[in-house]
Design an enzyme around this catalytic site. Structure first.
Site, PDB file in Angstrom:
ATOM      1  N   ASN A   8      47.810  12.798  74.661  1.00 40.95           N
ATOM      2  CA  ASN A   8      48.659  13.113  73.515  1.00 40.95           C
ATOM      3  C   ASN A   8      49.531  14.326  73.820  1.00 40.95           C
ATOM      4  OD1 ASN A   8      49.797  13.465  71.017  1.00 40.95           O
ATOM      5  ND2 ASN A   8      47.968  14.338  70.077  1.00 40.95           N
ATOM      6  N   TRP A   9      50.772  14.049  74.140  1.00 38.88           N
ATOM      7  CA  TRP A   9      51.684  15.148  74.511  1.00 38.88           C
ATOM      8  C   TRP A   9      52.116  15.982  73.317  1.00 38.88           C
ATOM      9  CZ3 TRP A   9      55.764  12.864  78.462  1.00 38.88           C
ATOM     10  CH2 TRP A   9      55.142  12.700  79.707  1.00 38.88           C
ATOM     11  N   LYS A  10      51.901  15.506  72.126  1.00 39.09           N
ATOM     12  CA  LYS A  10      52.396  16.185  70.923  1.00 39.09           C
ATOM     13  C   LYS A  10      53.912  16.417  71.076  1.00 39.09           C
ATOM     14  CE  LYS A  10      47.871  18.220  70.450  1.00 39.09           C
ATOM     15  NZ  LYS A  10      47.013  19.014  69.630  1.00 39.09           N
ATOM     16  N   HIS A  92      46.524  11.506  62.944  1.00 37.41           N
ATOM     17  CA  HIS A  92      46.133  12.711  63.684  1.00 37.41           C
ATOM     18  C   HIS A  92      45.987  13.865  62.682  1.00 37.41           C
ATOM     19  CE1 HIS A  92      46.255  16.117  66.418  1.00 37.41           C
ATOM     20  NE2 HIS A  92      45.917  15.273  67.380  1.00 37.41           N
ATOM     21  N   GLU A  94      46.916  16.800  62.759  1.00 35.79           N
ATOM     22  CA  GLU A  94      48.132  17.606  62.563  1.00 35.79           C
ATOM     23  C   GLU A  94      49.077  16.917  61.575  1.00 35.79           C
ATOM     24  OE1 GLU A  94      49.087  18.102  66.711  1.00 35.79           O
ATOM     25  OE2 GLU A  94      47.317  19.371  66.937  1.00 35.79           O
ATOM     26  N   GLU A 160      37.843  13.377  66.186  1.00 40.24           N
ATOM     27  CA  GLU A 160      38.390  14.671  66.610  1.00 40.24           C
ATOM     28  C   GLU A 160      38.021  15.744  65.589  1.00 40.24           C
ATOM     29  OE1 GLU A 160      41.890  14.237  69.419  1.00 40.24           O
ATOM     30  OE2 GLU A 160      42.721  14.069  67.413  1.00 40.24           O
ATOM     31  N   SER A 205      39.833  19.696  72.894  1.00 39.86           N
ATOM     32  CA  SER A 205      39.726  20.564  74.079  1.00 39.86           C
ATOM     33  C   SER A 205      39.015  19.898  75.258  1.00 39.86           C
ATOM     34  CB  SER A 205      39.062  21.901  73.713  1.00 39.86           C
ATOM     35  OG  SER A 205      39.830  22.565  72.722  1.00 39.86           O
ATOM     36  N   GLY A 226      44.921  16.501  74.302  1.00 39.38           N
ATOM     37  CA  GLY A 226      46.199  17.150  74.043  1.00 39.38           C
ATOM     38  C   GLY A 226      46.606  18.059  75.192  1.00 39.38           C
ATOM     39  N   GLY A 227      46.179  19.312  75.139  1.00 33.09           N
ATOM     40  CA  GLY A 227      46.614  20.330  76.104  1.00 33.09           C
ATOM     41  C   GLY A 227      46.517  19.906  77.561  1.00 33.09           C
TER      42      GLY A 227
END
Ligand code: PEP
Length: 245
Positions: A8-10, A92, A94, A160, A205, A226-227
């Site tokens: 997930n590149w966001k 998601h 967010e 998540e 994470s 993500g990160g």
């Protein structure tokens, strides 16, 4: 069941940066046991489609809850299908937090994704205060129930915990399995035998050095990352770590 590694590149990477990332990945990527898919911003999907190595699929991070028409700024499931997208993240945390998405909207999106032949990745998970009260199972299952209302079994569920997303705090493999097992059991009630084919991902994470222990758990079938999805060496490391699982 093959693990799914959903990257997930966001809101990161321009189309040019996406092309460079795909070129760097192509130099060293070897398809392994996991299925990889890049959940890209809408505007980078085409750039990726032309440059991803074989064995890495295309995904999107959101979709409109409407089929088509006067919804300025929205992107429909049919548009994503036409671009060759295979998976779409819906709900998601967010989007739930910053855009007020409700379970009912998440379910509406998931249904449209399926109606267009794509697979929704439905995200659920508790916030920190809920976990501190020990209510993570009940809260996550309530969210799951609302988010899957009317949705078919051709779905992926991502657990998540919100407190673990982008914070560097990861749920232990045991805690991830506790929720994944509870989700599996709820899916069995909803879908019967088909539930055993539904992939349940963990997200929060995840990195090359913790992905294997989490995905080795019986009810965890991959990760939403993500990160650590932004840097090619981390992606290669996670792909490698899943080789023997
Ligand atoms: C996510 O974006 O869903 C996520 C889990 O992010 P991170 O891996 O950075 O915690």
């Amino acid at each position: 069941m093959k693990n799914l590694l959903a990257l997930n590149w966001k809101m990161n990477k321009t189309p040019s940066e996406a092309r460079s990332w795909a070129a760097e990945l192509s130099e060293r990527f070897e398809a392994g046991n996991a299925e990889l898919v890049v959940m890209a911003p809408f505007v980078t999907i085409s750039a990726l489609a032309a440059n991803l190595p074989a064995g890495v699929g295309l995904g999107a991070q959101d979709v409109s809850a409407h089929e088509s028409g006067a919804y300025t700024g929205e992107t429909s499931a049919a548009m994503l299908a036409d671009l060759g997208v295979g998976y779409v993240v819906v709900g998601h945390s967010e989007r739930r937090e910053y855009h007020g998405e409700t379970d009912a909207e998440v379910a509406a999106k998931a249904k449209l994704v399926q109606a267009n032949g794509l697979v929704p990745i439905v995200c659920v998970g508790e916030k920190l205060d809920v976990r501190e009260k020990g209510q993570q199972v009940a809260s996550t299952l309530a969210q799951l129930s609302g988010s899957l209302e009317g949705v078919g079994a051709d779905v992926v569920v991502a657990y998540e915990p919100v407190w673990a997303i982008g914070t560097g705090k990861t749920a232990t493999a045991v805690a991830a399995e506790e929720l994944a097992a509870a989700i599996r059991s709820a899916l069995e009630t909803r879908y019967g035998k088909k539930a055993s084919d539904i992939r349940i991902l963990y997200g929060g994470s995840v990195k090359p050095d913790n992905i294997a222990s989490i995905c080795a758990k019986p009810n965890v079938n991959g990760a939403l990352v993500g990160g650590a999805s932004l840097k090619v060496p981390d992606v290669l490391g996670m792909n490698e770590a899943l080789k023997d699982i």
